[in-house]
Design a protein around this motif. Structure first.
Motif, PDB file in Angstrom:
ATOM      1  N   UNK A  30       0.852  -1.230  -0.071  1.00 64.03           N
ATOM      2  CA  UNK A  30      -0.115  -0.076  -0.053  1.00 64.03           C
ATOM      3  C   UNK A  30       0.913   1.430  -0.055  1.00 64.03           C
ATOM      4  N   UNK A  31       1.953   1.321   1.051  1.00 66.05           N
ATOM      5  CA  UNK A  31       2.723   2.537   0.926  1.00 66.05           C
ATOM      6  C   UNK A  31       3.523   2.584  -0.286  1.00 66.05           C
ATOM      7  N   UNK A  32       3.913   1.605  -0.671  1.00 68.17           N
ATOM      8  CA  UNK A  32       4.551   1.543  -2.067  1.00 68.17           C
ATOM      9  C   UNK A  32       3.859   2.315  -3.171  1.00 68.17           C
ATOM     10  N   UNK A  33       2.658   1.930  -3.169  1.00 71.74           N
ATOM     11  CA  UNK A  33       1.784   2.485  -4.184  1.00 71.74           C
ATOM     12  C   UNK A  33       1.487   3.867  -3.879  1.00 71.74           C
ATOM     13  N   UNK A  34       1.473   4.253  -2.608  1.00 73.05           N
ATOM     14  CA  UNK A  34       1.048   5.680  -2.262  1.00 73.05           C
ATOM     15  C   UNK A  34       2.276   6.594  -2.535  1.00 73.05           C
ATOM     16  N   UNK A  35       3.431   6.036  -2.265  1.00 77.04           N
ATOM     17  CA  UNK A  35       4.555   6.962  -2.700  1.00 77.04           C
ATOM     18  C   UNK A  35       4.821   6.986  -4.300  1.00 77.04           C
ATOM     19  N   UNK A  43       4.801  15.110  -6.899  1.00 76.70           N
ATOM     20  CA  UNK A  43       5.527  15.572  -5.330  1.00 76.70           C
ATOM     21  C   UNK A  43       6.912  14.916  -5.252  1.00 76.70           C
ATOM     22  N   UNK A  44       7.830  15.651  -4.492  1.00 74.44           N
ATOM     23  CA  UNK A  44       9.050  15.229  -4.132  1.00 74.44           C
ATOM     24  C   UNK A  44       9.290  14.190  -3.180  1.00 74.44           C
ATOM     25  N   UNK A  48       7.739  14.046   0.238  1.00 76.53           N
ATOM     26  CA  UNK A  48       6.481  13.127   0.746  1.00 76.53           C
ATOM     27  C   UNK A  48       6.536  12.206   1.652  1.00 76.53           C
ATOM     28  N   UNK A  49       7.793  11.410   1.467  1.00 78.81           N
ATOM     29  CA  UNK A  49       8.052  10.426   2.594  1.00 78.81           C
ATOM     30  C   UNK A  49       8.074  11.131   3.955  1.00 78.81           C
ATOM     31  N   UNK A  50       8.619  12.207   4.019  1.00 82.52           N
ATOM     32  CA  UNK A  50       8.862  13.065   5.282  1.00 82.52           C
ATOM     33  C   UNK A  50       7.460  13.345   6.045  1.00 82.52           C
ATOM     34  N   UNK A  51       6.475  13.762   4.895  1.00 80.97           N
ATOM     35  CA  UNK A  51       5.161  13.957   5.314  1.00 80.97           C
ATOM     36  C   UNK A  51       4.317  12.926   5.775  1.00 80.97           C
TER      37      UNK A  51
ATOM     38  N   UNK B  27      -5.151   9.387  -3.137  1.00 81.32           N
ATOM     39  CA  UNK B  27      -6.067  10.343  -3.141  1.00 81.32           C
ATOM     40  C   UNK B  27      -6.719  10.740  -2.002  1.00 81.32           C
ATOM     41  N   UNK B  28      -7.102   9.756  -1.229  1.00 77.04           N
ATOM     42  CA  UNK B  28      -7.805   9.672   0.183  1.00 77.04           C
ATOM     43  C   UNK B  28      -6.909  10.338   1.331  1.00 77.04           C
ATOM     44  N   UNK B  29      -5.789   9.819   1.308  1.00 81.14           N
ATOM     45  CA  UNK B  29      -4.762  10.432   2.115  1.00 81.14           C
ATOM     46  C   UNK B  29      -4.482  11.939   1.864  1.00 81.14           C
ATOM     47  N   UNK B  30      -4.455  12.170   0.593  1.00 80.35           N
ATOM     48  CA  UNK B  30      -4.056  13.689   0.177  1.00 80.35           C
ATOM     49  C   UNK B  30      -5.363  14.597   0.532  1.00 80.35           C
ATOM     50  N   UNK B  31      -6.494  13.986   0.124  1.00 81.17           N
ATOM     51  CA  UNK B  31      -7.670  15.059   0.344  1.00 81.17           C
ATOM     52  C   UNK B  31      -7.894  15.305   1.676  1.00 81.17           C
TER      53      UNK B  31
END
Lengths: 328, 102
Positions: A30-35, A43-44, A48-51, B27-31
């Protein structure tokens, strides 16, 4: 921190907090897909990872969200083995119905599947167990093992109905028609040779084969049909289908036993699962093999050692393995 | 805003945005993190919890490379839960406004 470092640190932290292998894989993916999506949207990476926050905090939040009181469905699952035991002893001691009272133990995986899965997935997972119960009840009380063994073919109908592709879903009617046709021919034309009545299942095998490969390999549909034929999964499955069909034909020819020779066809799903686990290194849990192994042991021990009285215990291996491997 | 206020309504907000249209995890997280000024750490576990409670579900999107993306959508049960939460929230807000206004 870069993506790969973050994902490795996340996996380590999840491991440390005793998340199961399946959960870890799911969360890391999931986190891989998010990043990856964040980078794709401009996003940089490191920013983004820091965020996302510290790995430890992510895992702490996840652990906290897991610690919730047991839901009512979890309570029912926990209680189901005791209820099965009560039904088994009541029918056994009360009416000497030890067989088919043992079927109550199938209520344990049935309860877990019914409460833990949903929609079409639920129907598909329940179908082999419900069909086994129906088949054994009909067989025990009416002796009609044949033609009602054909109910097992309906498992394929549920498999096709659960497919994501609409055109595959529509084909689920074919196994249903085949089963109805087989039972119909059995009663209407009893003089027909067994081989002729079996022809009604002819369209089912290739259909199941292609849809099975598509589901296992893609989880959906291939981008193009050319991709489909290029996959090793396709060729491995084709080899399995041809080999098992040949072995089946030879064994039937030599022994004259259609039952339990049909069990060789279980090599197809088991082979595809093994290929996924050993060659494609997919995270296929051991419990996925158990329904096939249990069915094999049940019929082999029951048939050749006249041991149906105790071979049913093989089905208990399904929840036992699920609990021991914690991947149910 | 008080973080406890946000946490209280996060579930409702999440169900609400998914009711409007299916969204990827990103999208969910960002929104939600942007609109509610809330950390992504809080949203992701909630997504997992709501899915385990069958209020939402997901479909996987496979790209040519990289990890498959989950696209979340609301289930029928989630739709009912959202309606219930919204009614409770409206009722609660009206009472709070009464107290503060009075």
């Amino acid at each position: 921190m870069r993506k790969q470092d973050f994902l490795e640190a996340l996996d380590d932290a999840l491991h440390e907090r005793e998340f199961s292998k399946v959960e870890r894989k799911d969360i890391v993916e999931d986190y891989q897909a998010i990043i990856e999506e964040a980078i794709e949207r401009g996003e940089e990476e490191t920013e983004f990872i820091q965020k996302l926050g510290s790995v430890k905090e992510i895992v702490r939040q996840l652990k906290r969200s897991q610690q919730r009181p047991k839901s009512s469905r979890e309570k029912w699952i926990a209680v189901s083995p005791f209820m099965a035991l009560i039904v088994f002893f009541l029918l056994g001691f009360g009416w000497d119905l030890w067989h088919p009272a043992w079927l109550s133990f199938l209520g344990i995986p049935i309860t877990a599947i019914a409460l833990e899965t949903k929609g079409k997935e639920r129907l598909l997972a329940l179908s082999p167990l419900v069909i086994t119960v129906t088949f054994i009840l009909i067989g025990t009380f009416s002796g009609l093992w044949d033609p009602f063994w054909s109910l097992y073919v309906l498992v394929f109908a549920f498999g096709l109905a659960a497919s994501k592709a609409p055109w595959l879903r529509h084909t689920s009617v074919i196994p249903v028609i085949s089963v109805a046709g087989y039972i119909g021919l059995f009663y209407l034309y009893p003089q027909l040779s067994w081989w002729v009545t079996m022809l009604v299942f002819l369209p089912v095998l290739p259909l199941v084969f292609f849809s099975g490969v598509i589901q296992v390999h893609y989880g959906g549909l291939p981008a193009t049909w050319l991709d489909f034929f290029k996959t090793k999964t396709f060729w491995v499955s084709l080899l399995l289908l041809v080999t098992t069909s040949a072995v089946y034909a030879v064994l039937v020819w030599v022994s004259g036993m259609y039952h339990p020779t049909w069990l060789v066809f279980l090599a197809i799903p088991v082979g595809v699962l093994l290929y996924g686990r050993l060659v494609r290194k997919e995270d296929i849990p051991l419990v996925a093999f158990m329904p096939f192994i249990a069915l094999l042991v049940f019929f082999l021990v029951g048939h050749f050692l006249d041991g149906y009285a105790y071979s049913w215990l093989a089905f208990l291996a399904i929840p036992i393995v699920a609990i021991l491997t914690n991947q149910d | 805003m008080n973080p406890q206020f946000k946490k209280g309504v996060l579930e409702l907000c999440l169900l609400h945005v998914l009711e409007a249209k299916p969204l990827t995890t990103y999208d969910v997280l960002a929104l939600l993190s942007e609109r509610l000024d809330i950390n992504e750490n809080t949203v992701y576990p909630l997504l997992r919890r709501l899915e385990s409670e069958t209020l939402i579900t997901h479909e996987k999107q496979y790209g040519e490379m990289g990890a498959p993306r989950k696209v979340y959508l609301l289930t029928e049960k989630g739709q009912q839960e959202k309606t219930k939460l919204k009614e409770e929230w409206t009722e609660f807000m009206s009472r709070i406004n009464d107290v503060l206004g009075g």
